[in-house]
Motif scaffolding. Structure first.
Motif, PDB file in Angstrom:
ATOM      1  N   ARG A  53       0.840  -1.207   0.000  1.00 48.17           N
ATOM      2  CA  ARG A  53       0.000   0.000   0.000  1.00 48.17           C
ATOM      3  C   ARG A  53       0.867   1.246   0.000  1.00 48.17           C
ATOM      4  NH1 ARG A  53      -2.982   2.495  -2.196  1.00 48.17           N
ATOM      5  NH2 ARG A  53      -4.498   3.823  -1.222  1.00 48.17           N
ATOM      6  N   PHE A  54       1.934   1.244   0.808  1.00 49.42           N
ATOM      7  CA  PHE A  54       2.884   2.370   0.792  1.00 49.42           C
ATOM      8  C   PHE A  54       3.435   2.558  -0.616  1.00 49.42           C
ATOM      9  CE2 PHE A  54       4.267   1.258   5.412  1.00 49.42           C
ATOM     10  CZ  PHE A  54       3.231   1.999   5.938  1.00 49.42           C
ATOM     11  N   GLN A  55       3.848   1.447  -1.221  1.00 52.13           N
ATOM     12  CA  GLN A  55       4.443   1.493  -2.545  1.00 52.13           C
ATOM     13  C   GLN A  55       3.450   2.003  -3.587  1.00 52.13           C
ATOM     14  OE1 GLN A  55       5.930  -2.271  -3.956  1.00 52.13           O
ATOM     15  NE2 GLN A  55       7.246  -1.308  -5.462  1.00 52.13           N
ATOM     16  N   ALA A  56       2.229   1.505  -3.560  1.00 54.17           N
ATOM     17  CA  ALA A  56       1.218   1.935  -4.526  1.00 54.17           C
ATOM     18  C   ALA A  56       0.935   3.432  -4.388  1.00 54.17           C
ATOM     19  CB  ALA A  56      -0.069   1.129  -4.344  1.00 54.17           C
ATOM     20  N   LEU A  57       0.834   3.905  -3.171  1.00 51.25           N
ATOM     21  CA  LEU A  57       0.580   5.327  -2.935  1.00 51.25           C
ATOM     22  C   LEU A  57       1.754   6.168  -3.439  1.00 51.25           C
ATOM     23  CD1 LEU A  57      -1.452   7.320  -1.652  1.00 51.25           C
ATOM     24  CD2 LEU A  57      -0.120   7.128   0.440  1.00 51.25           C
ATOM     25  N   ALA A  58       2.967   5.737  -3.146  1.00 53.98           N
ATOM     26  CA  ALA A  58       4.154   6.473  -3.585  1.00 53.98           C
ATOM     27  C   ALA A  58       4.265   6.489  -5.108  1.00 53.98           C
ATOM     28  CB  ALA A  58       5.405   5.862  -2.967  1.00 53.98           C
ATOM     29  N   ALA A  75      12.172  -3.203   4.230  1.00 53.69           N
ATOM     30  CA  ALA A  75      10.837  -3.357   3.657  1.00 53.69           C
ATOM     31  C   ALA A  75      10.666  -4.810   3.214  1.00 53.69           C
ATOM     32  CB  ALA A  75      10.663  -2.417   2.482  1.00 53.69           C
ATOM     33  N   PRO A  76       9.519  -5.413   3.507  1.00 51.68           N
ATOM     34  CA  PRO A  76       9.323  -6.821   3.168  1.00 51.68           C
ATOM     35  C   PRO A  76       9.119  -7.080   1.676  1.00 51.68           C
ATOM     36  CG  PRO A  76       7.331  -5.930   4.128  1.00 51.68           C
ATOM     37  CD  PRO A  76       8.382  -4.851   4.208  1.00 51.68           C
ATOM     38  N   ILE A  77       9.030  -6.019   0.899  1.00 51.93           N
ATOM     39  CA  ILE A  77       8.930  -6.180  -0.551  1.00 51.93           C
ATOM     40  C   ILE A  77       9.987  -5.280  -1.176  1.00 51.93           C
ATOM     41  CG2 ILE A  77       6.481  -6.795  -0.567  1.00 51.93           C
ATOM     42  CD1 ILE A  77       5.866  -3.920  -1.362  1.00 51.93           C
ATOM     43  N   PRO A  78      10.697  -5.772  -2.183  1.00 51.55           N
ATOM     44  CA  PRO A  78      11.683  -4.919  -2.844  1.00 51.55           C
ATOM     45  C   PRO A  78      10.989  -3.942  -3.778  1.00 51.55           C
ATOM     46  CG  PRO A  78      11.611  -7.068  -3.886  1.00 51.55           C
ATOM     47  CD  PRO A  78      10.656  -7.117  -2.723  1.00 51.55           C
ATOM     48  N   GLY A  79      11.653  -2.872  -4.065  1.00 57.78           N
ATOM     49  CA  GLY A  79      11.077  -1.940  -5.016  1.00 57.78           C
ATOM     50  C   GLY A  79      11.778  -0.603  -4.980  1.00 57.78           C
ATOM     51  N   PRO A  80      11.704   0.124  -6.086  1.00 53.78           N
ATOM     52  CA  PRO A  80      12.365   1.424  -6.164  1.00 53.78           C
ATOM     53  C   PRO A  80      11.707   2.492  -5.290  1.00 53.78           C
ATOM     54  CG  PRO A  80      11.069   1.035  -8.136  1.00 53.78           C
ATOM     55  CD  PRO A  80      11.023  -0.226  -7.331  1.00 53.78           C
ATOM     56  N   ALA A  81      10.512   2.222  -4.804  1.00 53.56           N
ATOM     57  CA  ALA A  81       9.821   3.209  -3.974  1.00 53.56           C
ATOM     58  C   ALA A  81      10.449   3.320  -2.585  1.00 53.56           C
ATOM     59  CB  ALA A  81       8.347   2.834  -3.834  1.00 53.56           C
TER      60      ALA A  81
END
Length: 112
Positions: A53-58, A75-81
Motif C-alpha cells: 500500500r505504501f508502494q502503490a501510494l508512492a 521493507a518486506p517487498i523490494p522496489g524502487p519506492a
C-alpha cells in the motif's frame, strides 16, 4: 490497532491528495508500522500488504506525497519506492543533515 492507525493515516493522505479542496499535509511519517505485529505467516502477509500500500501510494502520487517510514527491518517487498538509510551508534544522523553542534544542544541545567 497499529494496522488501523496506519490505514486511517494512508486513507486521509490519499483523500487529501485526490481532493485538492481538502487541505491536509502531503507528508506522512510512520514509525514502526510492523512493531505490534507478530511473526506468524498471517502477520508477515499483513506487513507485506501494508508495504504494498505504501508502494502503490508512492508510485501513484510520487510528485504529490512524501512518505517516511521508520522500521527496524527492511521493507518486506523490494522496489524502487523504498530508499534505505541505516542509522547506528557511529552514524546516528540522516546523511546530508549537519548536526548543529553542542552549542545548540538544549539542556535543562542551562535554564537554572
Amino acid at each position: 490497532m497499529t494496522c488501523i492507525n496506519v490505514a486511517y493515516s494512508l486513507s486521509l493522505l490519499e483523500f487529501g491528495i485526490t481532493h485538492p479542496d481538502v487541505r491536509v499535509p502531503s507528508l506522512l511519517i510512520i514509525d514502526s508500522p510492523r512493531k505490534a505485529s507478530g511473526s506468524n505467516l498471517d502477520d508477515q502477509a499483513r506487513g507485506r500488504r501494508t508495504y504494498q500500500r505504501f508502494q502503490a501510494l508512492a508510485e501513484t502520487h510520487a510528485s504529490q506525497v512524501q512518505l517516511i517510514i521508520a522500521d527496524n527491518d527492511s521493507a518486506p517487498i523490494p522496489g524502487p519506492a523504498f530508499g534505505r538509510i541505516e542509522l547506528d551508534y557511529e552514524n546516528p544522523l540522516v546523511p546530508g543533515v549537519a548536526h548543529p553542534g553542542p552549542e545548540h544542544t538544549h539542556r535543562a541545567e542551562d535554564e537554572s
